[in-house]
Scaffold this motif. Structure first.
Motif, PDB file in Angstrom:
ATOM      1  N   VAL A  59     -14.158 -13.875  40.260  1.00 52.58           N
ATOM      2  CA  VAL A  59     -15.580 -14.102  40.542  1.00 52.58           C
ATOM      3  C   VAL A  59     -16.333 -12.781  40.591  1.00 52.58           C
ATOM      4  N   GLY A  60     -15.711 -11.728  41.131  1.00 48.57           N
ATOM      5  CA  GLY A  60     -16.356 -10.415  41.178  1.00 48.57           C
ATOM      6  C   GLY A  60     -16.612  -9.839  39.795  1.00 48.57           C
ATOM      7  N   ILE A  61     -15.619  -9.925  38.941  1.00 50.16           N
ATOM      8  CA  ILE A  61     -15.791  -9.409  37.574  1.00 50.16           C
ATOM      9  C   ILE A  61     -16.804 -10.252  36.809  1.00 50.16           C
ATOM     10  N   MET A  62     -16.789 -11.571  37.038  1.00 45.59           N
ATOM     11  CA  MET A  62     -17.792 -12.416  36.385  1.00 45.59           C
ATOM     12  C   MET A  62     -19.197 -12.002  36.813  1.00 45.59           C
ATOM     13  N   GLY A  63     -19.361 -11.676  38.103  1.00 44.86           N
ATOM     14  CA  GLY A  63     -20.669 -11.234  38.591  1.00 44.86           C
ATOM     15  C   GLY A  63     -21.079  -9.898  38.010  1.00 44.86           C
ATOM     16  N   LEU A  64     -20.128  -8.974  37.902  1.00 49.49           N
ATOM     17  CA  LEU A  64     -20.438  -7.658  37.337  1.00 49.49           C
ATOM     18  C   LEU A  64     -20.815  -7.740  35.867  1.00 49.49           C
TER      19      LEU A  64
END
Length: 97
Positions: A59-64
């Protein structure tokens, strides 16, 4: 307004909503099953750590990168859930040996 675009938008929104609900329910059911298999809360929490790390990174990489949940994620997230918990349970069983 009627037609395919409206139906498609409604279907995608329903899929997203059901994805969130089913993901939470699956996490609860998997946690209970892991607890039943391992027998104590500490080992259950340790077995679920790979899942929490994998979901956080995903989810963090998707947000970045600026990605949103889509139909492909609906397939990939349950696979991630299964593989992560499976590896966590195997690690706990191996440590116990």
């Amino acid at each position: 307004v009627t037609g395919f675009p409206v139906i498609h938008l409604g279907t995608v929104n329903d899929l997203k909503r059901s994805f969130y609900v089913s993901s939470i329910l699956a996490l609860l059911v998997v946690s209970v099953l892991v607890w039943w298999d391992l027998g104590n809360l500490r080992d259950t929490c340790l077995a679920i750590v790979p899942l929490i790390v994998a979901l956080t990174w995903t989810v963090g990489i998707m947000g970045l990168v600026g990605l949103d949940f889509n139909l492909v994620n609906f397939i990939a997230i349950p696979l991630l859930l299964g593989a992560s918990v499976d590896q966590g349970v195997h690690m706990i069983h191996r440590i116990r040996e």
